[in-house]
Design a protein around this motif. Structure first.
Motif, PDB file in Angstrom:
ATOM      1  N   GLN A 234       0.842  -1.182   0.000  1.00  0.00           N
ATOM      2  CA  GLN A 234       0.000   0.000   0.000  1.00  0.00           C
ATOM      3  C   GLN A 234       0.890   1.249   0.000  1.00  0.00           C
ATOM      4  O   GLN A 234       0.641   2.220  -0.691  1.00  0.00           O
ATOM      5  N   ASN A 237       2.276   1.919  -3.388  1.00  0.00           N
ATOM      6  CA  ASN A 237       1.326   2.543  -4.294  1.00  0.00           C
ATOM      7  C   ASN A 237       1.155   4.029  -4.006  1.00  0.00           C
ATOM      8  O   ASN A 237       0.989   4.828  -4.910  1.00  0.00           O
ATOM      9  N   SER A 238       1.206   4.406  -2.711  1.00  0.00           N
ATOM     10  CA  SER A 238       0.900   5.795  -2.394  1.00  0.00           C
ATOM     11  C   SER A 238       2.140   6.687  -2.424  1.00  0.00           C
ATOM     12  O   SER A 238       2.016   7.891  -2.322  1.00  0.00           O
TER      13      SER A 238
ATOM     14  N   ASN B 234      -6.712   5.082  -1.809  1.00  0.00           N
ATOM     15  CA  ASN B 234      -5.391   5.392  -1.261  1.00  0.00           C
ATOM     16  C   ASN B 234      -5.458   5.826   0.196  1.00  0.00           C
ATOM     17  O   ASN B 234      -4.676   6.665   0.642  1.00  0.00           O
TER      18      ASN B 234
END
Lengths: 280, 292
Positions: A234, A237-238, B234
């Motif tokens: 995660q 991805n960020s 996100n």
């Protein structure tokens, strides 16, 4: 199941395979698309209006890039530690308790069973806050042991193992008892060999659950060094440099091990299903 | 039944009992206690009465989250009740290669929700494959904002939940189909019933209990949705934070220096109350299943 009336004619067979192929495209297609993206070179336009499946400049560079962007080996190691502790705890704890609850009669046994059943009414998300407080008070916040501990004996697994032990014929037990076998010997020589199927199911799902979990490690872990693979992904991805090819490679690193484990052990799983051993 | 020393069974259940007490019973009680405090993730906290519960009533994000959950559940329910049953009927017959198809259809289930959401993120973004394909086919003129529009985002999350859940409920139905009487099928066929007719009047009634079980399972898991929405947005909770789920709020208030465990606990109790009904029904159905 293909006998007599249930046999399939040629036309139905074609129709069935067409439908199977269609569902295969829907279920596996996205994984293949991601796999293809992970091999596409940096010079390739991956955003074209006409998406191309096969990479034009195939490369393994994106996988190396994952390791440069995040300490992926450490994250894999962390996930494996959590998975190992979870598997060991469930294989031992759930098996012992399942045997006692299924094969030994004792005062208070019903009460224990009732308590275990009652926990099923509590979705994990409901107790997650105070589980965090418990783990913190044990001094295990931001540790891998803290991630693994609450799930190390799943009450559902105790119930599954109990169901498996219950399926053993009583006569076997009684014969062994007459031969002078004590509870421990009956557990080792009669119980364990008969529940290997269910034990594999518990182990498979302990591994999958630990490897895939996201919410709990996200709450327990704060130091990026301790992240498990899902939490680290995660993060990948960020991060502002987010590159779809590298993210794709990262997801494949998390997905492929679990496919290998499941593909290797799936016969136990589907056999269990057909025997009706797996219920909701 | 054969006798054994009285402590033997207790020795065997002891580890499980300790876990039950430390990680189930105690946290359940402590959730209630915490919900009346202003505890922080780093420790401390004092009694604040019902302040946390009063805050629930005026929390706009919570109102959004509950609305999201209801929409999410109402759309998932029919899709995940029916599609996996059709799939189970399709993979029931032992055709050559059927194990490969069963295992493949199950692969989204074993993938982490994070992996699944990242894959769909890439497929659904403005310049992703789905938009590319749709524009190529002339279905839309500009990119569809799957991930940046409030309601489209919820429907995208529903799409990937259905996609990920198909194999799981297929397997549950598959195990139930084994118990549907073959004689009934044969009798119906002799009476001239076609496949559709036989599906509706033999298969569906035959798996009715399983169907009920599946609907309860879907309801409970829909109310607990977290990873899909978290990763698709996100971690931001979507445009203006309006695509939060209740579990996302619990998570948000459980972390960092600014966290508020007391309020997170009050949210947990709300989640418990909402899921209690379906959960009790599930327990009843499961017990009936075990007796049968």
């Amino acid at each position: 199941m293909s006998r007599g009336f249930n046999s399939v004619g040629p036309r139905e067979k074609v129709l069935r395979y067409v439908l199977l192929a269609f569902v295969l495209l829907i279920t596996v297609g996205p994984f293949l698309w991601q796999l293809a993206t992970s091999f596409k070179g940096p010079g390739e336009d991956i955003y074209t209006a006409t998406p191309r499946f096969l990479p034009e400049q195939p490369t393994l560079g994106n996988y190396a890039e994952v390791a440069r962007a995040i300490p992926v080996w450490d994250y894999i190691g962390n996930s494996l530690v959590v998975a190992f502790l979870t598997i060991a705890g469930n294989a031992i704890g759930a098996t012992l308790a399942g045997f006692a609850l299924a094969r030994l009669r004792f005062r208070g046994g019903k009460l224990v069973l009732g308590l275990i059943l009652a926990t099923l009414v509590l979705p994990g998300e409901v107790t997650i806050v105070s589980q965090y407080v418990t783990v913190r008070e044990l001094g295990l916040a931001d540790t891998l042991v803290g991630v693994a501990l609450p799930g190390a004996i799943g009450m559902l697994n105790v119930l599954l193992m109990r169901a498996a032990f219950q399926a053993i014929p009583r006569e076997l037990d009684e014969a062994a008892y007459i031969d002078g076998a004590n509870a421990w010997q009956r557990f080792v020589h009669i119980g364990l060999p008969s529940v290997r199927g269910m034990l594999s199911v518990v182990v498979i799902f302990a591994f999958i659950g630990a490897w895939d979990d996201f919410l709990w490690p996200l709450i327990v872990l704060t130091d990026p060094e301790n992240y498990t693979l899902t939490v680290g992904l995660q993060y990948l991805n960020s991060s502002f440099t987010s590159n779809p090819r590298v993210v794709a490679a990262g997801t494949m690193i998390a997905f492929i091990p679990i496919v290998v484990v499941f593909a290797t052990l799936q016969r136990f799983f589907f056999r269990g299903v057909e025997e009706g051993a797996i219920k909701g | 039944m054969p006798a054994h020393r009285w402590f033997t069974p207790w020795l065997l259940v002891l580890p499980a009992l300790v876990w039950l007490a430390v990680f189930n019973l105690w946290p359940s009680l402590n959730t209630v206690v915490l919900s009346f405090t202003n505890a922080k993730p780093l420790g401390g906290g004092t009694f604040v009465g019902t302040a946390n519960f009063q805050r629930l009533l005026t929390d706009d994000q919570l109102a959004d989250a509950l609305l999201n959950s209801v929409v999410y559940m109402l759309v998932c329910l029919p899709l995940l009740t029916v599609l996996p049953l059709l799939l189970a009927v399709l993979v029931e017959k032992r055709l050559p290669g059927i194990t490969f198809f069963r295992t493949s259809f199950y692969s989204p289930v074993i993938a982490s929700a994070v992996v699944v959401a990242l894959i769909w993120n890439w497929l659904l973004e403005d310049r992703g494959a789905v938009n590319g394909l749709a524009q190529q086919l002339g279905l839309v003129s500009g990119p569809v904002p799957f991930l940046t529009d409030r309601w489209l985002l919820i429907f995208s999350a529903i799409g990937l939940t259905v996609w990920k859940g198909l194999g799981y409920y297929m397997v549950i139905y598959l195990s139930a189909l084994g118990n549907v009487s073959r004689d009934l099928h044969e009798a119906a066929a002799v009476d001239g019933a076609g496949p559709v007719r036989r599906f509706l009047s033999v298969t569906v009634p035959g798996v009715r209990n399983t169907m009920l079980l599946v609907t309860v399972l879907i309801t409970v898991s829909a109310l607990r949705v977290f990873s899909e929405l978290y990763v698709l947005t996100n971690g931001t909770g979507g445009p203006g934070g309006r695509d939060m789920s209740v579990v996302m709020l619990i998570q948000m208030y459980s972390r960092g220096f600014t966290g508020h465990l007391g309020y997170a606990s009050a949210l947990s109790i709300l989640l418990f109350v909402v899921t209690l009904g379906p959960m009790l029904l599930l327990l009843r159905l499961n017990r009936k299943g075990a007796d049968a």
